[in-house]
Design a protein around this motif. Sequence first.
Motif, PDB file in Angstrom:
ATOM      1  N   LEU A   1      34.100  66.834  23.773  1.00 32.22           N
ATOM      2  CA  LEU A   1      32.848  66.196  23.385  1.00 32.22           C
ATOM      3  C   LEU A   1      31.795  66.421  24.465  1.00 32.22           C
ATOM      4  O   LEU A   1      32.032  66.130  25.635  1.00 32.22           O
ATOM      5  N   ASN A   2      30.653  66.917  24.039  1.00 29.77           N
ATOM      6  CA  ASN A   2      29.496  67.084  24.933  1.00 29.77           C
ATOM      7  C   ASN A   2      28.374  66.206  24.384  1.00 29.77           C
ATOM      8  O   ASN A   2      27.644  66.598  23.475  1.00 29.77           O
ATOM      9  N   LYS A   3      28.273  64.990  24.908  1.00 27.53           N
ATOM     10  CA  LYS A   3      27.319  64.024  24.356  1.00 27.53           C
ATOM     11  C   LYS A   3      25.882  64.454  24.547  1.00 27.53           C
ATOM     12  O   LYS A   3      25.040  64.226  23.692  1.00 27.53           O
TER      13      LYS A   3
ATOM     14  N   ASP B   1      28.279  69.652  15.158  1.00 22.96           N
ATOM     15  CA  ASP B   1      27.086  69.112  15.805  1.00 22.96           C
ATOM     16  C   ASP B   1      26.630  67.864  15.058  1.00 22.96           C
ATOM     17  O   ASP B   1      26.759  67.787  13.842  1.00 22.96           O
ATOM     18  N   TYR B   2      26.099  66.918  15.795  1.00 22.72           N
ATOM     19  CA  TYR B   2      25.606  65.702  15.157  1.00 22.72           C
ATOM     20  C   TYR B   2      24.212  65.387  15.663  1.00 22.72           C
ATOM     21  O   TYR B   2      23.801  65.838  16.734  1.00 22.72           O
ATOM     22  N   THR B   3      23.467  64.622  14.872  1.00 20.91           N
ATOM     23  CA  THR B   3      22.080  64.353  15.220  1.00 20.91           C
ATOM     24  C   THR B   3      21.835  62.905  15.622  1.00 20.91           C
ATOM     25  O   THR B   3      20.871  62.612  16.302  1.00 20.91           O
ATOM     26  N   ASN B   4      22.704  61.997  15.193  1.00 19.66           N
ATOM     27  CA  ASN B   4      22.482  60.569  15.428  1.00 19.66           C
ATOM     28  C   ASN B   4      23.077  60.152  16.774  1.00 19.66           C
ATOM     29  O   ASN B   4      24.286  60.186  16.971  1.00 19.66           O
ATOM     30  N   SER B   5      22.234  59.734  17.691  1.00 25.17           N
ATOM     31  CA  SER B   5      22.709  59.355  19.030  1.00 25.17           C
ATOM     32  C   SER B   5      23.486  58.034  19.022  1.00 25.17           C
ATOM     33  O   SER B   5      24.069  57.643  20.027  1.00 25.17           O
ATOM     34  N   MET B   6      23.503  57.335  17.868  1.00 27.34           N
ATOM     35  CA  MET B   6      24.272  56.094  17.768  1.00 27.34           C
ATOM     36  C   MET B   6      25.757  56.348  17.554  1.00 27.34           C
ATOM     37  O   MET B   6      26.571  55.440  17.679  1.00 27.34           O
ATOM     38  N   PHE B   7      26.115  57.561  17.205  1.00 24.49           N
ATOM     39  CA  PHE B   7      27.531  57.866  16.988  1.00 24.49           C
ATOM     40  C   PHE B   7      28.292  57.753  18.308  1.00 24.49           C
ATOM     41  O   PHE B   7      27.864  58.281  19.340  1.00 24.49           O
ATOM     42  N   ASP B   8      29.427  57.057  18.245  1.00 23.89           N
ATOM     43  CA  ASP B   8      30.174  56.784  19.467  1.00 23.89           C
ATOM     44  C   ASP B   8      31.655  57.117  19.338  1.00 23.89           C
ATOM     45  O   ASP B   8      32.402  56.994  20.316  1.00 23.89           O
TER      46      ASP B   8
ATOM     47  N   SER C   1      33.327  58.209  22.877  1.00 28.47           N
ATOM     48  CA  SER C   1      32.254  58.782  23.683  1.00 28.47           C
ATOM     49  C   SER C   1      32.431  58.565  25.180  1.00 28.47           C
ATOM     50  O   SER C   1      31.726  59.175  25.987  1.00 28.47           O
ATOM     51  N   ILE C   2      33.361  57.699  25.568  1.00 27.98           N
ATOM     52  CA  ILE C   2      33.589  57.490  27.001  1.00 27.98           C
ATOM     53  C   ILE C   2      34.423  58.621  27.603  1.00 27.98           C
ATOM     54  O   ILE C   2      34.602  58.702  28.812  1.00 27.98           O
ATOM     55  N   LYS C   3      34.949  59.483  26.728  1.00 24.24           N
ATOM     56  CA  LYS C   3      35.748  60.611  27.195  1.00 24.24           C
ATOM     57  C   LYS C   3      35.034  61.916  26.854  1.00 24.24           C
ATOM     58  O   LYS C   3      34.164  61.956  25.978  1.00 24.24           O
ATOM     59  N   ASP C   4      35.410  62.997  27.535  1.00 27.01           N
ATOM     60  CA  ASP C   4      34.880  64.297  27.140  1.00 27.01           C
ATOM     61  C   ASP C   4      35.976  65.227  26.631  1.00 27.01           C
ATOM     62  O   ASP C   4      35.690  66.346  26.176  1.00 27.01           O
ATOM     63  N   LYS C   5      37.199  64.742  26.656  1.00 24.81           N
ATOM     64  CA  LYS C   5      38.312  65.569  26.191  1.00 24.81           C
ATOM     65  C   LYS C   5      39.460  64.677  25.747  1.00 24.81           C
ATOM     66  O   LYS C   5      39.770  63.666  26.390  1.00 24.81           O
TER      67      LYS C   5
END
Lengths: 113, 114
Positions: free
Chosen positions: B66-68, B24-31, B52-56
Amino acid sequence: NAGVTQTPKFQVLKTGQSMTLQCAQDMNHEYMSWYRQDPGMGLRLIHYSVGAGITDQGEVPNGYNVSRSTTEDFPLRLLSAAPSQTSVYFCASSFLLTTGELFFGEGSRLTVL
Amino acid sequence: DQQVKQNSPSLSVQEGRISILNCDYTNSMFDYFLWYKKYPAEGPTFLISISSIKDKNEDGRFTVFLNKSAKHLSLHIVPSQPGDSAVYFCAASPLKTSYDKVIFGPGTSLSVIP
């Protein structure tokens, strides 16, 4: 293919002593960095370099110095060792504009008494 | 406060079954997100990444999801093998080549039992 080579692998120091951890890479990577790994903390960036003659501080730079006189080498100097610097140190490198992944050395375990 | 969390310090799985490692991550800037694998007395090695443009993203037995919206990613290993026993680090970055801004999680130690 050597990759990223770190020496020494193990070192014991007394408080106040100085030493240098060596790091060399043969992949012509522009980017080089030093991390420390502590239990429960993950890897934390100490210093990094984007090319010869260019260095900058990471998250935990205090007590450490670096220099980058060649593309291949990036030594990490502890000027006056403290017990809080007991850790495992990793050197990592990569190409600046491609890849996205870091290539790590095998690590150097440092104990400061 | 850790920006990248791996809440399970250790995980045991039977050989042949699925291993699921969470991050889990907290920073929404992570891409850009990566997983590294580390054997004892060796340095971490890159395993798989996802933008982040992909979910798998899938690579052989390894799949990262990835669940943004939930700021959550997971690594699935199917089927698990004893050679997969290692510490797995999740890492996050604002850009693919922002190496100096990569934040690593504390790691999860996976044991695959024969």
